[in-house]
Design an enzyme around this catalytic site. Structure first.
Site, PDB file in Angstrom:
ATOM      1  N   ASN A  90      -3.085   7.343 -21.050  1.00  0.00           N
ATOM      2  CA  ASN A  90      -4.147   6.597 -20.683  1.00  0.00           C
ATOM      3  C   ASN A  90      -2.734   6.579 -19.570  1.00  0.00           C
ATOM      4  OD1 ASN A  90      -6.536   5.475 -21.318  1.00  0.00           O
ATOM      5  ND2 ASN A  90      -5.654   4.228 -22.771  1.00  0.00           N
ATOM      6  N   GLU A 126      -7.437   5.967 -18.722  1.00  0.00           N
ATOM      7  CA  GLU A 126      -7.349   4.625 -17.862  1.00  0.00           C
ATOM      8  C   GLU A 126      -5.797   4.566 -17.076  1.00  0.00           C
ATOM      9  OE1 GLU A 126      -6.245   1.016 -21.069  1.00  0.00           O
ATOM     10  OE2 GLU A 126      -8.100   1.806 -22.135  1.00  0.00           O
ATOM     11  N   GLU A 170      -4.820   4.907 -27.970  1.00  0.00           N
ATOM     12  CA  GLU A 170      -4.084   4.730 -27.247  1.00  0.00           C
ATOM     13  C   GLU A 170      -3.085   4.154 -29.176  1.00  0.00           C
ATOM     14  OE1 GLU A 170      -2.738   1.917 -24.598  1.00  0.00           O
ATOM     15  OE2 GLU A 170      -3.265   2.666 -23.514  1.00  0.00           O
ATOM     16  N   TYR A 197       0.094   3.851 -16.845  1.00  0.00           N
ATOM     17  CA  TYR A 197       0.199   2.530 -16.296  1.00  0.00           C
ATOM     18  C   TYR A 197       1.818   3.015 -15.248  1.00  0.00           C
ATOM     19  CZ  TYR A 197      -3.933   0.298 -18.623  1.00  0.00           C
ATOM     20  OH  TYR A 197      -4.892   0.509 -18.738  1.00  0.00           O
ATOM     21  N   HIS A 235     -10.980   0.671 -30.273  1.00  0.00           N
ATOM     22  CA  HIS A 235     -10.445  -0.097 -29.535  1.00  0.00           C
ATOM     23  C   HIS A 235      -9.766  -1.062 -29.644  1.00  0.00           C
ATOM     24  CE1 HIS A 235      -8.974  -0.113 -24.914  1.00  0.00           C
ATOM     25  NE2 HIS A 235      -8.290  -0.913 -25.162  1.00  0.00           N
ATOM     26  N   ARG A 237     -16.434   3.627 -19.626  1.00  0.00           N
ATOM     27  CA  ARG A 237     -15.924   3.843 -20.982  1.00  0.00           C
ATOM     28  C   ARG A 237     -16.028   2.731 -21.222  1.00  0.00           C
ATOM     29  NH1 ARG A 237     -10.188   3.463 -22.082  1.00  0.00           N
ATOM     30  NH2 ARG A 237     -10.299   4.546 -24.263  1.00  0.00           N
TER      31      ARG A 237
HETATM   32  C1  BGC Z   1      -4.995  -0.795 -23.124  1.00  0.00           C
HETATM   33  C2  BGC Z   1      -6.217  -2.274 -22.761  1.00  0.00           C
HETATM   34  C3  BGC Z   1      -4.878  -2.642 -22.103  1.00  0.00           C
HETATM   35  C4  BGC Z   1      -4.643  -2.188 -20.771  1.00  0.00           C
HETATM   36  C5  BGC Z   1      -3.728  -3.158 -20.009  1.00  0.00           C
HETATM   37  C6  BGC Z   1      -4.522  -1.106 -21.868  1.00  0.00           C
HETATM   38  O1  BGC Z   1      -2.744  -0.775 -22.924  1.00  0.00           O
HETATM   39  O2  BGC Z   1      -5.755   0.077 -23.561  1.00  0.00           O
HETATM   40  O3  BGC Z   1      -6.884  -2.520 -23.570  1.00  0.00           O
HETATM   41  O4  BGC Z   1      -6.169  -3.859 -21.591  1.00  0.00           O
HETATM   42  O5  BGC Z   1      -3.683  -1.232 -21.100  1.00  0.00           O
HETATM   43  O6  BGC Z   1      -2.746  -3.815 -20.541  1.00  0.00           O
END
Ligand code: BGC
Length: 520
Positions: free
Chosen positions: A344, A415, A201, A346, A156, A111
């Site tokens: 995405n 992501e 995002e 995290y 992006h 990607r």
């Molecule tokens: C984004 C990336 C970023 C990653 C880590 C995501 O929100 O798409 O561009 O680097 O998080 O912070």
């Protein structure tokens, strides 16, 4: 020390397995540390990058400026280490090396994003930069030669400066400009690219860049610009989808979707009704705002979000809601415009209700949401302050998406990853991927969620927006003091390669220095 910790590790896994046996569920992790569930052969495993974060060559071969170029040159202190993306990882010149790295990982999908101003230096399609076109065609050719499928994001965040000067995504004309850009890109690359995501995002882009001043354009149009940005991005996305669907799909036969983002939100106290509502409100304000118009049966903004911002606007004396209104035709135009649910993810927050917190502006998205978010001090934070490790959050968000929007389209994790402060022995990253992917297996096998792909963020250490080069997310280390930007695989690269090879997670593959990394 090592062997002791391995003994402890095996003991933990054995307990865990036993727990499931006694519950009458099949053992999930065998004694040798291998997950018994596996990813299907067709599962799309890949890694993700973004143009501005790796390419560099900010002014080479006819490229126009993006708003990040212009802003960081004017405000060098904007990033914590006063750096910019001028050179980044120099992938503009080193893309062949990058592709070799992808091959060494064994990924079948990559990607990446296209830099809008590298193709259309002024943002508009009256002039196309041929060198930019050649660059991306070469990458796609090389990828295909290496049997790696490109998954390409049109936007992006690196908006051409010429369009930012017109107000960026607060300007309704952006919808036309984005459609024009999409037409150019589909015509130029659609013979080779069969999977597109229009935008990356919407929440992070509009919230950090238009509500706050955390990202460029640092507009600080809190509570107003943030929703204009969201609204016109959604319309722009939908127009690009229909354009592809009608004019390009019949011949090119590809897929096109959207990539959203969210932290999962858990109630701070699950016995407290207000906290439970706050967690749901957080998810609706951060994800539902963008997902409901596209993925729900009825379309449009979620009722909760609509009512909340309408009421707030009224009591604040605004003549109309700060959240723009879709016409019935627009609701229809936006509804159903994605062939997959790109998400995405995290980290996770603990949510509780609050009408005001220090730092909130009025109006603002935070104030409208009315949710105080914190992190559990027990969750490890290996790098940036916002990224606390809580693996079950991935399983929970995948379930939340499934419960809210059904299984009409598959979910793709576009992501997921973790940052640290650097180094090749990145045990925390190995552990993060093992645990998050394990939770994904549970979502798929135990909960029946339809997940068809996963992209690790990211291939190599890169330019991390306002964090500059201070936090590292890469599977490959990049030496930013070296003019050649030398790349070296980290332990996490070896581990990821093994997961892709075996389609399973082997918690023992990389021997951890301490079992704290391992407990599930
Ligand atoms: C984004 C990336 C970023 C990653 C880590 C995501 O929100 O798409 O561009 O680097 O998080 O912070």
């Amino acid at each position: 020390m090592q062997s002791l910790s391995r003994v402890a590790h095996v003991a933990i896994l054995a307990c865990f397995s036993l727990m499931f046996i006694t519950k009458g569920v099949s053992t999930l992790v065998s004694k040798n540390g291998l997950s018994n569930y596996s990813f299907p052969d067709k599962f799309m495993f890949g890694v993700a990058t973004a143009a501005f974060q790796i390419e560099g060559a900010w002014n080479e071969d006819g490229k126009g400026e993006s708003m990040w170029d212009t802003y960081l040159h004017k405000h060098p202190n904007f990033t914590v280490d006063h750096t910019n993306g001028d050179l980044a990882t120099d992938s503009y010149h080193k893309y062949k090396q990058d592709i070799i790295m992808l091959q060494s990982l064994g990924v079948k999908y990559y990607r990446m994003s296209i830099s809008w101003p590298r193709i259309l230096p002024n943002g508009t399609d009256h002039y196309i930069n041929k060198a930019g076109v050649r660059y991306y065609r070469k990458i796609f050719q090389e990828l295909i030669k290496a049997k790696i499928t490109p998954v390409v994001t049109l936007f992006h965040w690196d908006l051409p400066t010429a369009l930012m000067d017109l107000g960026g995504w607060t300007n309704p004309k952006m919808v036309d400009y984005f459609e024009d850009y999409a037409r150019v890109v589909f015509s130029l690359f659609g013979d080779m690219v069969k999977t597109w995501t229009t935008m990356n995002e919407l929440h992070v882009h509009c919230y950090n860049g238009y509500d706050l001043n955390a990202f460029v354009p640092a507009m600080q149009s809190h509570g107003i610009g943030v929703y204009l940005c969201s609204h016109y991005m959604l319309l722009g996305h939908a127009r690009a989808y229909h354009l592809y669907d009608k004019e390009f799909r019949p011949k090119q036969k590809g897929k096109i979707g959207l990539t959203l983002d969210v932290f999962y939100a858990e109630p701070k106290d699950s016995n407290n009704k207000e906290d439970v509502e706050a967690a749901e409100r957080y998810l609706q304000m951060h994800l539902g705002l963008y997902a409901h118009p596209v993925y729900s049966k009825e379309g449009d903004y979620p009722a909760l979000v609509r009512e909340r911002i309408d009421n707030m606007s009224r009591t604040q004396g605004y003549p109309r809601s700060r959240l723009p209104v879709f016409t019935p035709e627009e609701v229809e135009m936006v509804r159903g415009t994605s062939d997959f649910f790109g998400i995405n993810h995290y980290t996770t927050v603990l949510a509780s209700a609050s009408s005001m917190e220090p730092g909130w502006l009025v109006p603002s998205l935070d104030h409208d949401a009315g949710v105080k978010s914190e992190q559990d001090p027990k969750w490890p934070i290996p790098g940036a302050f916002w990224l606390a490790v809580y693996p079950p959050g991935l399983r929970k968000i995948v379930n939340w998406i499934t419960n809210n929007y059904g299984t009409r389209v598959p979910i793709i994790i576009t992501e997921n990853g973790v940052c640290d402060s650097g180094g090749l022995n990145d045990y925390e990253r190995v552990s993060y991927y093992n645990k998050y992917l394990y939770q994904l297996l549970l979502a798929m096998h135990e909960d029946g969620c339809r997940v068809e792909g996963y992209f690790a963020w990211t291939l190599m250490d890169d330019f991390e927006w306002s964090d500059g080069y201070t936090v590292k997310f890469g599977l490959f280390h990049v030496d930013f003091n070296h003019p050649e930007r030398k790349r070296t695989p980290k332990l996490s690269a070896l581990n990821y390669r093994e997961i892709l090879r075996t389609r399973r997670i082997n918690f023992n593959y990389i021997k951890m220095p301490s079992y704290k990394y391992n407990n599930l």
